[in-house]
Design a protein around this motif. Structure first.
Motif, mmCIF file in Angstrom:
data_model
loop_
_atom_site.group_PDB
_atom_site.id
_atom_site.type_symbol
_atom_site.label_atom_id
_atom_site.label_comp_id
_atom_site.label_asym_id
_atom_site.label_seq_id
_atom_site.Cartn_x
_atom_site.Cartn_y
_atom_site.Cartn_z
ATOM 1 N N VAL A 488 0.860 -1.195 0.000
ATOM 2 C CA VAL A 488 0.000 0.000 0.000
ATOM 3 C C VAL A 488 0.893 1.241 0.000
ATOM 4 C CG1 VAL A 488 -1.733 1.306 1.289
ATOM 5 C CG2 VAL A 488 -1.854 -1.198 1.203
ATOM 6 N N VAL A 489 0.626 2.168 -0.893
ATOM 7 C CA VAL A 489 1.426 3.380 -1.005
ATOM 8 C C VAL A 489 1.144 4.288 0.189
ATOM 9 C CG1 VAL A 489 1.946 5.397 -2.417
ATOM 10 C CG2 VAL A 489 1.386 3.209 -3.515
ATOM 11 N N ARG A 490 2.208 4.739 0.832
ATOM 12 C CA ARG A 490 2.054 5.587 2.017
ATOM 13 C C ARG A 490 2.189 7.048 1.597
ATOM 14 N NH1 ARG A 490 5.693 2.606 6.611
ATOM 15 N NH2 ARG A 490 7.389 3.414 5.320
ATOM 16 N N ASP A 491 1.109 7.591 1.053
ATOM 17 C CA ASP A 491 1.157 8.965 0.543
ATOM 18 C C ASP A 491 -0.092 9.732 0.976
ATOM 19 O OD1 ASP A 491 -0.823 7.886 -1.024
ATOM 20 O OD2 ASP A 491 0.226 8.117 -2.935
ATOM 21 N N ASP A 492 -0.192 10.969 0.504
ATOM 22 C CA ASP A 492 -1.312 11.825 0.883
ATOM 23 C C ASP A 492 -2.644 11.254 0.417
ATOM 24 O OD1 ASP A 492 0.397 13.580 2.085
ATOM 25 O OD2 ASP A 492 0.478 14.994 0.403
ATOM 26 N N ALA A 493 -2.639 10.603 -0.726
ATOM 27 C CA ALA A 493 -3.890 10.046 -1.243
ATOM 28 C C ALA A 493 -4.412 8.939 -0.320
ATOM 29 C CB ALA A 493 -3.677 9.499 -2.656
ATOM 30 N N PRO A 508 -17.639 13.747 12.226
ATOM 31 C CA PRO A 508 -16.437 14.326 11.614
ATOM 32 C C PRO A 508 -15.395 14.839 12.602
ATOM 33 C CG PRO A 508 -18.380 15.004 10.402
ATOM 34 C CD PRO A 508 -18.874 14.279 11.623
ATOM 35 N N TYR A 509 -15.825 15.364 13.773
ATOM 36 C CA TYR A 509 -14.818 15.935 14.666
ATOM 37 C C TYR A 509 -13.877 14.880 15.247
ATOM 38 C CZ TYR A 509 -17.528 14.560 18.861
ATOM 39 O OH TYR A 509 -18.179 13.864 19.855
ATOM 40 N N LYS A 510 -14.259 13.593 15.159
ATOM 41 C CA LYS A 510 -13.388 12.532 15.657
ATOM 42 C C LYS A 510 -12.365 12.072 14.615
ATOM 43 C CE LYS A 510 -16.759 10.725 18.961
ATOM 44 N NZ LYS A 510 -17.541 9.531 19.408
ATOM 45 N N CYS A 511 -12.486 12.550 13.407
ATOM 46 C CA CYS A 511 -11.569 12.130 12.346
ATOM 47 C C CYS A 511 -10.165 12.681 12.625
ATOM 48 C CB CYS A 511 -12.069 12.639 11.005
ATOM 49 S SG CYS A 511 -10.998 12.196 9.629
ATOM 50 N N PRO A 512 -9.127 11.867 12.515
ATOM 51 C CA PRO A 512 -7.769 12.377 12.749
ATOM 52 C C PRO A 512 -7.394 13.426 11.716
ATOM 53 C CG PRO A 512 -7.697 10.148 11.844
ATOM 54 C CD PRO A 512 -9.133 10.430 12.175
ATOM 55 N N ARG A 513 -6.891 14.549 12.178
ATOM 56 C CA ARG A 513 -6.495 15.624 11.278
ATOM 57 C C ARG A 513 -5.109 15.387 10.696
ATOM 58 N NH1 ARG A 513 -9.570 20.119 11.015
ATOM 59 N NH2 ARG A 513 -11.418 20.104 12.349
ATOM 60 N N VAL A 514 -4.351 14.489 11.330
ATOM 61 C CA VAL A 514 -3.012 14.143 10.841
ATOM 62 C C VAL A 514 -2.903 12.624 10.808
ATOM 63 C CG1 VAL A 514 -0.535 14.228 11.325
ATOM 64 C CG2 VAL A 514 -1.973 16.241 11.760
ATOM 65 N N ILE A 515 -2.387 12.087 9.724
ATOM 66 C CA ILE A 515 -2.101 10.653 9.640
ATOM 67 C C ILE A 515 -0.632 10.490 9.273
ATOM 68 C CG2 ILE A 515 -2.515 8.531 8.350
ATOM 69 C CD1 ILE A 515 -5.427 9.221 8.186
ATOM 70 N N VAL A 516 0.080 9.749 10.094
ATOM 71 C CA VAL A 516 1.505 9.501 9.889
ATOM 72 C C VAL A 516 1.695 8.004 9.675
ATOM 73 C CG1 VAL A 516 3.815 9.677 10.886
ATOM 74 C CG2 VAL A 516 2.100 11.443 11.383
ATOM 75 N N PHE A 517 2.396 7.625 8.636
ATOM 76 C CA PHE A 517 2.637 6.216 8.353
ATOM 77 C C PHE A 517 3.954 5.786 8.992
ATOM 78 C CE2 PHE A 517 -0.020 7.634 4.756
ATOM 79 C CZ PHE A 517 -1.081 6.752 4.913
ATOM 80 N N LEU A 518 3.934 4.651 9.684
ATOM 81 C CA LEU A 518 5.122 4.091 10.324
ATOM 82 C C LEU A 518 5.321 2.650 9.881
ATOM 83 C CD1 LEU A 518 4.634 5.289 14.035
ATOM 84 C CD2 LEU A 518 6.038 6.361 12.259
ATOM 85 N N ASP A 519 6.548 2.172 10.026
ATOM 86 C CA ASP A 519 6.824 0.760 9.744
ATOM 87 C C ASP A 519 6.246 -0.140 10.829
ATOM 88 O OD1 ASP A 519 8.226 1.423 7.440
ATOM 89 O OD2 ASP A 519 10.133 1.594 8.515
ATOM 90 N N ALA A 520 6.256 0.341 12.078
ATOM 91 C CA ALA A 520 5.720 -0.414 13.200
ATOM 92 C C ALA A 520 5.421 0.556 14.329
ATOM 93 C CB ALA A 520 6.696 -1.487 13.671
ATOM 94 N N LEU A 521 4.499 0.205 15.198
ATOM 95 C CA LEU A 521 4.188 1.021 16.360
ATOM 96 C C LEU A 521 5.083 0.612 17.533
ATOM 97 C CD1 LEU A 521 0.272 1.118 16.321
ATOM 98 C CD2 LEU A 521 1.887 2.731 15.296
ATOM 99 N N PRO A 522 5.469 1.562 18.362
ATOM 100 C CA PRO A 522 6.315 1.226 19.515
ATOM 101 C C PRO A 522 5.512 0.461 20.563
ATOM 102 C CG PRO A 522 5.674 3.534 19.613
ATOM 103 C CD PRO A 522 5.173 3.011 18.290
#
Length: 538
Positions: A488-493, A508-522
């Motif tokens: 899966v392409v990790r881009d703005d789209a 809508p107010y619960k929607c994340p305003r920022v999405i960051v793609f990571l290889d794994a979660l800590p």
């Protein structure tokens, strides 16, 4: 509550219990919780189980061909107990640190320590010298039994007066060499039921670790409530799982619960999702303990393994998303037993099995326990359907070792866990978030786990975590950290598509305003998400 006269010669643990007025109220009404005043949990789990089921049953095996019967385990345990008392001078009440990967030998050392009347302080093989030094200081540890492969960091901790004895090596003073020359029988110390048997350190992500002191009767109480009443294992079950014995989730699921009923456990040094699947198939595991993330990761490969031996799957450590529950049932036909536990309370206290399971909820209070949802300021119960802090009480309660935070955890006789919950009108308890994980954005309350559940419904999302990020305009915004499937392409789209997906499920107010793609979660070694590390990311 008046304590039974102690068998401890080293009285440090009892002297450093919280003041009686700061104890939670204990519930010991069930007949099976009315234990004798003199009780040694090591003897109960090992000697008494042999009396009931015989010495020839398998108790432990590993992934390398080791298989021990209960009789063989008792010989190993009793020889080690002789080394502790005869060679090392350990007396009842001394704290003995245990460190190493999950193996039958680590379990044998734990049983030997408690049979000898000492206090087991089991830590993780992954913990480093500074952490080890702090825990040894808090618990005044004087002895350590350590897998030879995990000795270096313990030596580097430079704990004053600590005597370290390694096991599994070639040295003349190796614990197992010393034990080989000792008698194969040892009479367990007649400890009081309320003598401290273990000190478990919290796996908290910030601050000084808290030592949680648990009695001999507590060890049996979690087996005689959650395990006996909810899990309901049989002597023919084979237990396995991912949590190490340094966490009470692992100690209960891999040692205490199987031994209480004469069952066996597969103890794996490496027990990630990729190791668990072939191990289940090869060793015919029937009872599995692991974290929600592991169940989700195993879904992709589950079809390639024979999992027909599984009959019980337990999830704890973090919230179990309903999407993961349904996907696991569709793939395996098994209904995951969700639960919430705490180091302070030793093991699981809210759960549900079989027909009582309602996906998306944690469950009902385990028999022997009570739970309610209270206002965080007044401590007064809130109406059903409204969020508040989870408060519980039962046969086990929080007793921090010389820690002023006892007053925060125990309030009016209840253990207040720090989790935000809702009690549904029918009595089921639904997780909302950790109290400190609520996101307040422009006056709206957003529970991160609810947004995570929505993201996890998307077929491309493998893992998701939602935390607060400071924002000049709104105070905070919801930021999502996401691991997507390979390819899966990790881009703005993709980020826009995920936001639209969440908006189709939540306001809508619960929607994340920022999405960051990571290889794994800590995560911690038990799979618990380390949200504080995500909050620190720019």
């Amino acid at each position: 509550m008046e304590l039974t006269p102690s068998a401890h010669r080293d009285t440090f643990s009892r002297e450093h219990l919280p003041p009686a007025e700061q104890w939670p109220r204990l519930l010991l009404d069930l007949p099976e919780l009315r234990y004798s005043g003199r009780l040694n949990c090591g003897a109960e789990l090992l000697d008494a189980t042999i009396e009931r089921y015989g010495a020839g049953r398998t108790v432990f095996r590993d992934g390398n061909g080791t298989v021990w019967t209960y009789g063989e385990l008792r010989e190993h345990v009793d020889r080690i107990a002789h080394v502790l008392t005869d060679e090392l001078g350990v007396v009842p009440g001394n704290r003995v640190l245990l460190r190493g990967p999950t193996t039958p030998w680590l379990a044998a050392c734990w049983l030997a320590v408690v049979k000898a009347g000492a206090v087991a302080v089991t830590v993780l093989a992954q913990q480093r010298s500074q952490e080890l030094a702090t825990m040894c200081e808090i618990a005044r540890v004087g002895h350590a039994l350590c897998d030879v492969r995990a000795v270096d960091d313990l030596v580097k901790a430079e704990v004053p007066g600590l005597r370290i004895v390694a096991y599994g090596g070639d040295a003349p003073d190796d614990l197992l060499r010393l034990a080989a020359g000792k008698p194969a029988s040892y009479e367990a110390v007649a400890t009081a039921a309320d003598d401290v048997a273990l000190i478990a350190f919290t796996s908290g992500t910030t601050g000084r670790p808290k030592g949680c002191m648990h009695f001999h009767r507590d060890v049996l109480a979690v087996a005689d409530t959650f395990s006996a009443r909810v899990l309901r294992p049989t002597p023919d079950d084979v237990f396995a799982g991912s949590p190490p014995l340094g966490f009470t989730f692992g100690l209960g699921g891999l040692v205490v619960f199987p031994m209480r009923v004469g069952a066996s456990a597969l103890l794996l040094e490496q027990a990630g999702p990729r190791q668990l699947l072939p191990a289940i198939a090869e060793h015919r595991v029937s009872v599995l303990f692991t974290a929600p993330t592991a169940y989700r990761v195993m879904l992709d490969d589950a079809a390639g393994y024979d999992l027909t031996s599984l009959r019980r799957c337990v999830s704890a450590g973090e919230n179990l998303p309903a999407a993961t529950w349904h996907a696991w049932q569709e793939r395996t036909g098994l209904r995951i037993i969700n639960g919430i536990g705490a180091t302070e309370l030793l093991h699981i206290f809210i759960s549900a099995a079989d027909g009582d399971i309602r996906p998306g909820t944690t469950g009902l209070p385990v028999p022997g326990w009570e739970a309610r949802v209270v206002d965080g300021t007044t401590g007064v119960p809130v109406p059903d359907g409204e969020p508040g802090l989870l408060a519980v009480r039962g046969p086990v309660g929080c007793r921090y070792l010389s820690d002023p935070r006892q007053r925060d955890y125990v309030r009016d006789g209840w253990n207040v866990t720090g989790d935000t919950y809702v009690r549904e009108p029918e009595g089921w308890f639904r997780y909302v978030a950790r109290a400190d994980d609520m996101i307040i954005s422009a006056g709206y309350n957003i529970a991160g786990p609810e947004v995570e559940d929505a993201l996890l419904d998307h077929p491309d999302v493998v893992e998701a975590a939602v935390v607060a990020r400071p924002d000049e305009l709104r105070g905070q915004i919801a930021a999502a950290y996401v691991v997507v499937r390979e390819g899966v392409v990790r881009d703005d789209a993709t980020a826009r598509a995920l936001r639209d997906f969440v908006k189709s499920r939540l306001v809508p107010y619960k929607c994340p305003r920022v999405i960051v793609f990571l290889d794994a979660l800590p995560r911690t070694p038990t799979g618990k998400l380390q949200r504080f590390r995500l909050r620190g990311l720019e």
